[in-house]
Design a protein around this motif. Structure first.
Motif, PDB file in Angstrom:
ATOM      1  N   ALA A  41       0.822  -1.216   0.000  1.00 42.32           N
ATOM      2  CA  ALA A  41       0.000   0.000   0.000  1.00 42.32           C
ATOM      3  C   ALA A  41       0.848   1.254   0.000  1.00 42.32           C
ATOM      4  CB  ALA A  41      -0.934  -0.002   1.210  1.00 42.32           C
ATOM      5  N   ASN A  42       2.096   1.122   0.431  1.00 43.28           N
ATOM      6  CA  ASN A  42       2.980   2.280   0.490  1.00 43.28           C
ATOM      7  C   ASN A  42       4.235   2.064  -0.347  1.00 43.28           C
ATOM      8  OD1 ASN A  42       1.710   4.211   2.572  1.00 43.28           O
ATOM      9  ND2 ASN A  42       1.647   2.234   3.618  1.00 43.28           N
ATOM     10  N   ALA A  43       4.070   1.340  -1.460  1.00 42.90           N
ATOM     11  CA  ALA A  43       5.183   1.144  -2.383  1.00 42.90           C
ATOM     12  C   ALA A  43       5.692   2.509  -2.864  1.00 42.90           C
ATOM     13  CB  ALA A  43       4.718   0.307  -3.571  1.00 42.90           C
ATOM     14  N   SER A  80      12.755   0.731  -2.346  1.00 46.97           N
ATOM     15  CA  SER A  80      13.144  -0.361  -3.232  1.00 46.97           C
ATOM     16  C   SER A  80      13.337   0.181  -4.635  1.00 46.97           C
ATOM     17  CB  SER A  80      12.082  -1.456  -3.211  1.00 46.97           C
ATOM     18  OG  SER A  80      11.959  -1.992  -1.921  1.00 46.97           O
ATOM     19  N   SER A  81      14.520  -0.011  -5.169  1.00 54.86           N
ATOM     20  CA  SER A  81      14.858   0.637  -6.423  1.00 54.86           C
ATOM     21  C   SER A  81      15.931  -0.142  -7.166  1.00 54.86           C
ATOM     22  CB  SER A  81      15.358   2.057  -6.149  1.00 54.86           C
ATOM     23  OG  SER A  81      15.810   2.679  -7.329  1.00 54.86           O
ATOM     24  N   SER A  82      15.865  -0.068  -8.488  1.00 45.49           N
ATOM     25  CA  SER A  82      16.940  -0.597  -9.327  1.00 45.49           C
ATOM     26  C   SER A  82      17.702   0.536 -10.006  1.00 45.49           C
ATOM     27  CB  SER A  82      16.360  -1.540 -10.393  1.00 45.49           C
ATOM     28  OG  SER A  82      15.427  -0.853 -11.209  1.00 45.49           O
ATOM     29  N   ALA A  83      17.356   1.777  -9.642  1.00 47.19           N
ATOM     30  CA  ALA A  83      18.068   2.929 -10.189  1.00 47.19           C
ATOM     31  C   ALA A  83      19.432   3.067  -9.518  1.00 47.19           C
ATOM     32  CB  ALA A  83      17.251   4.194  -9.979  1.00 47.19           C
ATOM     33  N   ALA A  84      20.294   3.876 -10.116  1.00 40.54           N
ATOM     34  CA  ALA A  84      21.616   4.084  -9.522  1.00 40.54           C
ATOM     35  C   ALA A  84      21.524   4.874  -8.222  1.00 40.54           C
ATOM     36  CB  ALA A  84      22.526   4.800 -10.526  1.00 40.54           C
ATOM     37  N   ILE A  85      20.647   5.857  -8.219  1.00 43.72           N
ATOM     38  CA  ILE A  85      20.441   6.666  -7.016  1.00 43.72           C
ATOM     39  C   ILE A  85      18.948   6.977  -6.888  1.00 43.72           C
ATOM     40  CG2 ILE A  85      22.733   7.724  -7.038  1.00 43.72           C
ATOM     41  CD1 ILE A  85      21.413  10.259  -8.166  1.00 43.72           C
ATOM     42  N   GLU A  86      18.530   7.322  -5.681  1.00 46.09           N
ATOM     43  CA  GLU A  86      17.153   7.754  -5.441  1.00 46.09           C
ATOM     44  C   GLU A  86      17.177   8.968  -4.526  1.00 46.09           C
ATOM     45  OE1 GLU A  86      14.200   7.010  -6.429  1.00 46.09           O
ATOM     46  OE2 GLU A  86      14.327   5.045  -7.411  1.00 46.09           O
ATOM     47  N   LYS A  87      16.370   9.960  -4.859  1.00 44.70           N
ATOM     48  CA  LYS A  87      16.186  11.094  -3.980  1.00 44.70           C
ATOM     49  C   LYS A  87      14.905  10.875  -3.182  1.00 44.70           C
ATOM     50  CE  LYS A  87      16.224  16.166  -3.887  1.00 44.70           C
ATOM     51  NZ  LYS A  87      16.302  17.404  -4.705  1.00 44.70           N
ATOM     52  N   VAL A  88      15.032  10.896  -1.864  1.00 43.02           N
ATOM     53  CA  VAL A  88      13.896  10.642  -0.978  1.00 43.02           C
ATOM     54  C   VAL A  88      13.667  11.881  -0.122  1.00 43.02           C
ATOM     55  CG1 VAL A  88      12.971   9.192   0.856  1.00 43.02           C
ATOM     56  CG2 VAL A  88      14.374   8.171  -0.951  1.00 43.02           C
ATOM     57  N   LYS A 118       8.792  10.385   1.053  1.00 43.50           N
ATOM     58  CA  LYS A 118       8.151  10.504  -0.257  1.00 43.50           C
ATOM     59  C   LYS A 118       9.204  10.353  -1.340  1.00 43.50           C
ATOM     60  CE  LYS A 118       6.953  14.611  -1.703  1.00 43.50           C
ATOM     61  NZ  LYS A 118       6.264  15.919  -1.877  1.00 43.50           N
ATOM     62  N   ASP A 119       8.862   9.650  -2.421  1.00 42.36           N
ATOM     63  CA  ASP A 119       9.799   9.544  -3.535  1.00 42.36           C
ATOM     64  C   ASP A 119       9.537  10.663  -4.536  1.00 42.36           C
ATOM     65  OD1 ASP A 119       7.545   8.809  -4.969  1.00 42.36           O
ATOM     66  OD2 ASP A 119       8.324   6.856  -5.581  1.00 42.36           O
ATOM     67  N   GLU A 120      10.319  10.704  -5.595  1.00 43.04           N
ATOM     68  CA  GLU A 120      10.222  11.797  -6.564  1.00 43.04           C
ATOM     69  C   GLU A 120       8.934  11.753  -7.375  1.00 43.04           C
ATOM     70  OE1 GLU A 120      14.212  13.436  -8.123  1.00 43.04           O
ATOM     71  OE2 GLU A 120      14.454  11.259  -8.166  1.00 43.04           O
ATOM     72  N   GLN A 121       8.220  10.621  -7.325  1.00 42.58           N
ATOM     73  CA  GLN A 121       6.939  10.522  -8.011  1.00 42.58           C
ATOM     74  C   GLN A 121       5.769  10.882  -7.098  1.00 42.58           C
ATOM     75  OE1 GLN A 121       6.416   6.922 -10.372  1.00 42.58           O
ATOM     76  NE2 GLN A 121       8.627   6.590 -10.402  1.00 42.58           N
ATOM     77  N   GLY A 122       6.076  11.312  -5.877  1.00 42.43           N
ATOM     78  CA  GLY A 122       5.030  11.748  -4.966  1.00 42.43           C
ATOM     79  C   GLY A 122       4.371  10.643  -4.175  1.00 42.43           C
ATOM     80  N   ARG A 123       4.973   9.454  -4.141  1.00 43.66           N
ATOM     81  CA  ARG A 123       4.394   8.337  -3.393  1.00 43.66           C
ATOM     82  C   ARG A 123       4.948   8.331  -1.971  1.00 43.66           C
ATOM     83  NH1 ARG A 123       5.509   3.613  -7.730  1.00 43.66           N
ATOM     84  NH2 ARG A 123       7.554   4.650  -7.667  1.00 43.66           N
ATOM     85  N   TYR A 124       4.037   8.148  -1.011  1.00 44.71           N
ATOM     86  CA  TYR A 124       4.402   8.280   0.398  1.00 44.71           C
ATOM     87  C   TYR A 124       4.597   6.914   1.058  1.00 44.71           C
ATOM     88  CZ  TYR A 124       3.306  13.273   0.520  1.00 44.71           C
ATOM     89  OH  TYR A 124       3.303  14.629   0.311  1.00 44.71           O
TER      90      TYR A 124
END
Length: 605
Positions: free
Chosen positions: A29-31, A54-62, A109-115
C-alpha cells in the motif's frame, strides 16, 4: 525503474522465486517503501527516522517531513536525502532541532510523490525535567522462523509507552531445526557477506507485526551474537554495517562503529545505559588471569556515568543474563554444563561481574536495574556478589542485594519445552532451580512474550506479558508484576496480580490536542514551570505572546494569569504554586486574541 514486488520478497535468495510462510508480505500500500518506517535513539532535541526505498536505479532522492500533526497540516522539519546501493537504499536521517517531550509524526516521499507509511516517534525530555511516570517495552530473541510475532503486534497497539528496548538477537543468522514454525523456501542459509546480511534484515521486515512495532514507537536497540557474524570472521564488519543500515541506532563514534554503548536521559526520573558485553569481552584483563566482560574503556564509561548520575533510576540494557544460574546438583536432563546454565552469560565472567556489583555497593549507587535478554526464559532476580552465602544475601527477604535484574522471556525463540523437556518435569525443574539459586525471585521456562517496565519516583514495576507463537492471535495474557521500591535494591516478595495503571496519555498525546496553532510547550508534565512558544512552518518562533491563562480542568476555574509588559516570542510560566492536577494553558497574542491552548499536568516535586 523500481523492482517489482515479487522480486522484492525474495531478497534473501537471488536464485528463484520464494515461497513465503504465513503473515509475511511487504507494505504494498505504500510502495516503494515496502519495508516500512521506524525511528530510534531519541534525545531531547533529536531522533533518527528510517525507511528503505526499493529501487533498481543508480540513485534515489527521498524526501522526508516531520510534524506535530498526524495530518501534516504544517511541517516542523523537512528535507531530502540521496541514497544508493552503498546503503542498500536505506534512508537514515538524524533529525535535529526538535522540542523535548514531544510526539512527532514523520513520513517519506519519492520523486513521483508516493508516500511511505506514517510513523510516530517521541523525543526525550530535558535531563533536568521532573517527570512522574515513564513506561517502556523490553523485548529480545525474535526469530521470525520460530513463531508468529504476536508480541510485536501487541506492543504496536500500546499508546502509552515511551520507547521499545530491544536487547539483541533482533534477527537470526540461522533456523533452529527444533523451531521450524515459519520457514520460507528455499531454506535460509547463514549469511556470509554484506548483501546476505542486508537481505536477512530486509526479509524480517516482510513481517507486518514487526513493521507495526517499529512504526509506532521509537526504538533503543543493541545487537547480540545472532545479529552479527562470529567475532573475527571475514564478514563480521559487514554484519555490523548491515545492523546500522537497518536499525535506527546512532553511531556514537564514527571512527569505531563497534562502540555500541550510549546513554539516554529521561529527566530526573531515569537514565538508560545501553552496553555491549558481546563484542568487548575477552579483550582486556581485569586481573592477571581474568578477562573483562565490557572492556576497560566501556567499563570506565559506565562507572563514570553511574557515579555522576542524579537520576532516581538507572536502567542498564545489556544482552546477557547477569544473575548467576547454578545447575550444580540438578538432574542431568536440566540444561547446562553441570555447573552453570550457560557460560555465555555473565556467569562466564564472574570476576568482572562481582567487580561491577561491588563498585555499585561501595559507591552507594542505588536503584540500578539491569534489563537482559538471550536466555529464552523469564527471570526476575536480585543481584549479589555472592547470592549463595546466607551471610551475604537473604533469598527470603532480598537483604544484601546490590541491584536488580529483569529478563523477560524470548519473543519467539525456543525455551525448555522446545528443547524437548517434558511438560511433566517443568514444575520440578522450576522448584529445583529456585532452590539452587536463592536470588531468583521468579523463573518461568516455557512462555513467550515481552516485558513492560513502569517507572515512577517511588517504584519500578516489571510486568510479564505472554502470547502464543504457533498461531496468529490477538490474545495476550498478563502473567504478573514484580516491583522494587526506591532505595531498596531488591525485588519485593509480594507480586502484582493486575497490570499497573496506564500512563497518563496527556504526556504522550498532548500535541494531538493542538488544532490550528503551532504551540511548543515543555516539559509536560512539570513540577515548576512551562516554556511556551508558537512557531511558524519552518519551526521558528513567530507569534508574539501577550498573556497566558491557566485553568483547572477539574472545575473549569482560572487559577493563574500572566500578562507581559512587552510581548515576547518565548515565555516562561511559573506553575510551582499550583496543586497537582490537570490544567489548560490558554495563550493570547499581542492583539489580545486567543491563539490556542494546550493541556498540561502539574506534579509535585
Amino acid at each position: 525503474m523500481r523492482l517489482p514486488f515479487f522480486i522484492l520478497v525474495v531478497a534473501f535468495t537471488q536464485s528463484s522465486l520464494a515461497q513465503l510462510p504465513a503473515n509475511m508480505y511487504g507494505d504494498t500500500a505504500n510502495a516503494p517503501f515496502y519495508h516500512g518506517v521506524t525511528s530510534g535513539d531519541p534525545l531531547a532535541d533529536q531522533v533518527i527516522i528510517w525507511t528503505k526505498i526499493s529501487s533498481s536505479a543508480a540513485i534515489e532522492k527521498v524526501f522526508w517531513e516531520l510534524s506535530v500533526y498526524p495530518d501534516f497540516s504544517w511541517i516542523n522539519k523537512r528535507d531530502s536525502v540521496v541514497v544508493d546501493a552503498s546503503t542498500d537504499f536505506t534512508v537514515k536521517v538524524d533529525v535535529t532541532g526538535l522540542s523535548p517531550s514531544t510526539i512527532y509524526y514523520y513520513r517519506f516521499k519519492d520523486e513521483q510523490g508516493r508516500y511511505s507509511a506514517t510513523g510516530t516517534t517521541r523525543t526525550a525530555p530535558l535531563s533536568t525535567d521532573v517527570l512522574s511516570h515513564m513506561r517502556f517495552a523490553v523485548v529480545s530473541c525474535t526469530s521470525v522462523y520460530s513463531g508468529f510475532f504476536n508480541g510485536y503486534k501487541r506492543i504496536s497497539e500500546r499508546n502509552d509507552i515511551d520507547f521499545v528496548m530491544h536487547l539483541g538477537d533482533y534477527i537470526y543468522d540461522f533456523v533452529d531445526e527444533d523451531e521450524e514454525v515459519r520457514v520460507p523456501s528455499p531454506y535460509p542459509s547463514v549469511p556470509s557477506n554484506l548483501q546476505e546480511w542486508r537481505d536477512r534484515h530486509a526479509y524480517y521486515l516482510l513481517d507486518p507485526d514487526l513493521r507495526a512495532a517499529r512504526q509506532q514507537h521509537p526504538w533503543i536497540a543493541i545487537w547480540d551474537n545472532h545479529d552479527l557474524s562470529n567475532i573475527g570472521a571475514p564478514d563480521f564488519d559487514a554484519s555490523i554495517q548491515a545492523f546500522y543500515e537497518y536499525l535506527p541506532v546512532r553511531i556514537s563514534d564514527p571512527s569505531d562503529s563497534s562502540k555500541l554503548w550510549r546513554k539516554f536521559s529521561y529527566g530526573a526520573l531515569m537514565e538508560v545505559y545501553m552496553i555491549d558485553m558481546y563484542t568487548k569481552k575477552d579483550i582486556d584483563l581485569i586481573t592477571p588471569t581474568d578477562y573483562h566482560i565490557l572492556g576497560q574503556e566501556q567499563d570506565y564509561w559506565l562507572k563514570t556515568e553511574l557515579s555522576a548520575s542524579t537520576a532516581r533510576w538507572k536502567i542498564i540494557g545489556n544482552q546477557k543474563m547477569v544473575a548467576g544460574w547454578s545447575v550444580i546438583g540438578l538432574p542431568s536432563w536440566f540444561p547446562g554444563d553441570g555447573t552453570y546454565l550457560t557460560t555465555s552469560s555473565w556467569d562466564g565472567w564472574d570476576v568482572a561481574r562481582d567487580e561491577l556489583l561491588l563498585y555499585l555497593k561501595d559507591n552507594a549507587i542505588n536503584n540500578v536495574v539491569f534489563m537482559s535478554g538471550d536466555s529464552h526464559v523469564t527471570l526476575v532476580a536480585d543481584l549479589s556478589d555472592d547470592p549463595y552465602d546466607p551471610g551475604n544475601y537473604s533469598g527470603s527477604s532480598g537483604a544484601g542485594s546490590i541491584a536488580c535484574e529483569f529478563l523477560p522471556t524470548s519473543l519467539t525463540r525456543g525455551n525448555f519445552d522446545e528443547m524437548g523437556i517434558s511438560s511433566a518435569l517443568l514444575p520440578l525443574a522450576t522448584s529445583l532451580s529456585n532452590t539452587a539459586n536463592p536470588n531468583h525471585v521468579h523463573a518461568e521456562f516455557v512462555s513467550h512474550g515481552y516485558g513492560i517496565v513502569d517507572v515512577d519516583p517511588d517504584t519500578l514495576v516489571a510486568e510479564l506479558w505472554y502470547s502464543d507463537i504457533l498461531n496468529q492471535t490477538n490474545i495476550e495474557s498478563f502473567s504478573e508484576g514484580y516491583y522494587v521500591l526506591n532505595g531498596m535494591n531488591h525485588w519485593e516478595r509480594s507480586t502484582l496480580s493486575t497490570p499497573s495503571a496506564s500512563k497518563d496519555t496527556l504526556y504522550l498525546l498532548s500535541n494531538r490536542d493542538i488544532l490550528s496553532n503551532r504551540i511548543v510547550a515543555y516539559p509536560i508534565p512539570t513540577s515548576n514551570a512551562i516554556h511556551v512558544s508558537i512557531s511558524d512552518e519552518q519551526g521558528q518562533s513567530a507569534i508574539q505572546i501577550h498573556s497566558l491563562e491557566v485553568y483547572n480542568l477539574a472545575n473549569g476555574k482560572m487559577v493563574k494569569r500572566k500578562t507581559l509588559r512587552n510581548s515576547e516570542q518565548s515565555v516562561y510560566m511559573d506553575v510551582s504554586d499550583l496543586t497537582s492536577g490537570t490544567f489548560a494553558l490558554v495563550i493570547y497574542d499581542d492583539k489580545k486574541e486567543k491563539v490556542g491552548s494546550i493541556k498540561f499536568v502539574k506534579i509535585s516535586d
